[in-house]
Design a protein around this motif. Sequence first.
Motif, PDB file in Angstrom:
ATOM      1  N   ASP A 169       0.838  -1.200   0.000  1.00 16.71           N
ATOM      2  CA  ASP A 169       0.000   0.000   0.000  1.00 16.71           C
ATOM      3  C   ASP A 169       0.875   1.254   0.000  1.00 16.71           C
ATOM      4  N   ILE A 170       0.286   2.335  -0.475  1.00 16.95           N
ATOM      5  CA  ILE A 170       0.968   3.630  -0.442  1.00 16.95           C
ATOM      6  C   ILE A 170       0.944   4.146   0.992  1.00 16.95           C
ATOM      7  N   ILE A 171       2.117   4.597   1.468  1.00 16.10           N
ATOM      8  CA  ILE A 171       2.200   5.248   2.778  1.00 16.10           C
ATOM      9  C   ILE A 171       2.837   6.612   2.571  1.00 16.10           C
ATOM     10  N   TYR A 172       2.221   7.633   3.114  1.00 15.25           N
ATOM     11  CA  TYR A 172       2.753   8.987   2.935  1.00 15.25           C
ATOM     12  C   TYR A 172       2.454   9.806   4.178  1.00 15.25           C
ATOM     13  N   VAL A 173       3.160  10.914   4.307  1.00 17.30           N
ATOM     14  CA  VAL A 173       2.953  11.862   5.394  1.00 17.30           C
ATOM     15  C   VAL A 173       2.934  13.261   4.800  1.00 17.30           C
TER      16      VAL A 173
END
Length: 574
Positions: A169-173
Motif C-alpha cells: 500500500d501507499i504510505i505517505y505523510v
Amino acid sequence: MDPNHLPGRPQYVLQELWQIGSDHFPRLNDSRWEDLFTTLFTNSPIGIYLAQKGKFVAVNPQFEKQTGFSCSELLNTPPLNLVVEEDRVRVRDNAYLMLKGFDSCPYEFRIIDKRGKTRWVMESVTSVQYEGSPAILGNFMDVTQRQQTESALRESQALYLDLFENANDIIYVHDLQGRLISLNKAGERVIGCPREAVTGLNILKFVVPHQQDSIRKIVRDGIRRGQVSSFEVDVITDAGGTVSLDVRMRLIHKNNMPVAVQGIARDISDRKLIESQFLATNQKLLDIIEFLPDATFVIDRDHRVIAWNRAIEELTGVKKDAIIGTRSYAAPFYGYSHVMLVDLLDQDDPQSTPDNPVVREGQSLYTEVYVPNVFQGTGAYIWAKASPLMDAQGCRAGAIESIRDISEKKGTEDRLRYLSLHDSLTGIYNRTYFEEEMRRLEATRSTSVGLILCDVDGLKVINDTRGHGAGDSLLIGAARVLKDCFRQSDVVARVGGDEFAILTTNSEESTVEQSCSRIRLAVCQYNTLHSNIPLSISIGYAFRNDLKRHLSDIYREADNNMYRDKMQHCGCGR
C-alpha cells in the motif's frame, strides 16, 4: 571511613588522588581531601578503578558490583580480561592514546561479568601518576539497559522503515497544510515520480479537479475534530492517467498537538472496474426484471428490497421509490407484516397448509395463495415462485420472487370443481359427491348413519303435459324444500332425474323419522304457495347403528321403503 580498610591498596591510591585534588583545590587541607575522596571512591554510583602496567591496582565497591568479581579476584589481573574479545583492540588502543597525552572521550564496549553474561559499559579514562609512574584512572558505568532500549528502538525503526518502503500500500505523510513530507516506493510507482520530485508539493495537486474541494474539506474537518476519516479518491499519475485509491488517514501528534497527517492508500482501480462492470451487468438484470410480465421483486441478503418492477407496481399500487431499501415487501399484499415465499427459502421443510400449499423443486419454492390487499384491496389469488440468488462464490446474495395473478384461472377451477360436485339444475350436491361421501363414511366406519331417499312423484307427466321447464321448476322447488329441512352438515344430493338422497350422521333413528315428517310438512307448506303445480314426494329411510351392515345395504333398504311409500301413501299434493 578508615582508608586503611579500603580494598586494593587504597591508601596509596587515595594519596595520589588527594595530591591531584590538592593541586587543583589548594584551599582544602589534607584531612578534608582524605575524607572527600574516601567517600567518593567508596560510595560512588559509578565504578572506579586504577590500572598500571596493564593490571588492576584498585577498584571501588560499585566496580565489584557491576562486574560481579570481588576486589581480591581483580587485583593484579589485566583489565582486558573482562572485555569481550572483539572489543579488546579498541579498548587497548584508546588507553594507549590516552597515556600518550591524547584526549579520551567516553566510549562504550562489552564485558563478560562473573556470571558469564555480556554487559555494555561506558568508560571514560584519564592518565594519572601513581607511585611516580603513569597509570590509568577510569570510571565505569553499566549501560546495558540503555543499549538494549536503543537496540530495540533501532530494530523498530528498521522494521518501520522496511514496512514503509516495501509495503504494497501507499504510505505517505503530509503536514497540516497538505505539503507532502514523505512517500514510500509504492507511492512512487503509482504516481510515476520519484519522491524527491514531489516532496513539498500539496497533496491536492494529485487529486482530480472535481474532487479537490471535497478532499480538502475532509482533511480540514478531520484535523479540526482531531481525527481524519477514510475516503475514496481518484489521483492523477505523471503519465496523465487516473488511479482510484481507498485512503485511511490519522493524525500524528507531538506534545499532544497534531503536527502532521499520515495516510495509507490502497489502489482499488481493479475493484472499481469490477464494481463498474458489476453495476452495468446489474443494471441489465434490473432492466430485464423491470419489463418481466410477472410481478417481480428482489431482496438482498438482509431482506431489503433492491428491485420492484412495473408489473408489481400495477398489482400492488406501491411505487418502487416507496419500497426500495425497506423490508416491507409483504405489506402491499396483505396489508400487514406476513411471511412471503422468499422468507421460507432457508427452511428445509417449509410448512404447507390447505390454504397455502408450498412445493419445493430444487432450490425454488412454489405456492398458490389468496392475498387480500392487492388491486386496491379487492384481493386476488396469486401463483408465486421464489428462488435464491447466488454470488460468484456460491454464497447467498439475496432472493427473487415472481408473482402471477391467477384469480381468473382459480375462479374457473373453483367453478369446475363446484360443478363436478353439484347438480347444475338445483345447486345441491350431485350423485358423484354423494357416492364419495358414502365411501368416506364406509372407510371411516362411522356408525349412527341415517339415509333418506326421496322421489318426486309424477315428474314425467308434468314434463309431458306442462313442459320440461315446469318439471325443472318442480325439481328446484323439491331441492329447496329438502335442503331447508336438514342441517348444513347433512348431505342433500340429487342422485337421479327425480331422485334425491340425504345422509345424516351423529343422530338417532328417531331423529331420522322426525326428519321424514318434517319433509312432508314442508311439502304441504310449499303447495300452499305453489298450487298451480303441486309437489308430491315419496320418502323412504334406513338407519345404521351396526358396523356389520354396509351402507350399500342401508341404501337398498331405504330405496325399498321409498317405493313402498310411493305405492301406499297419499300425500297432500296428490
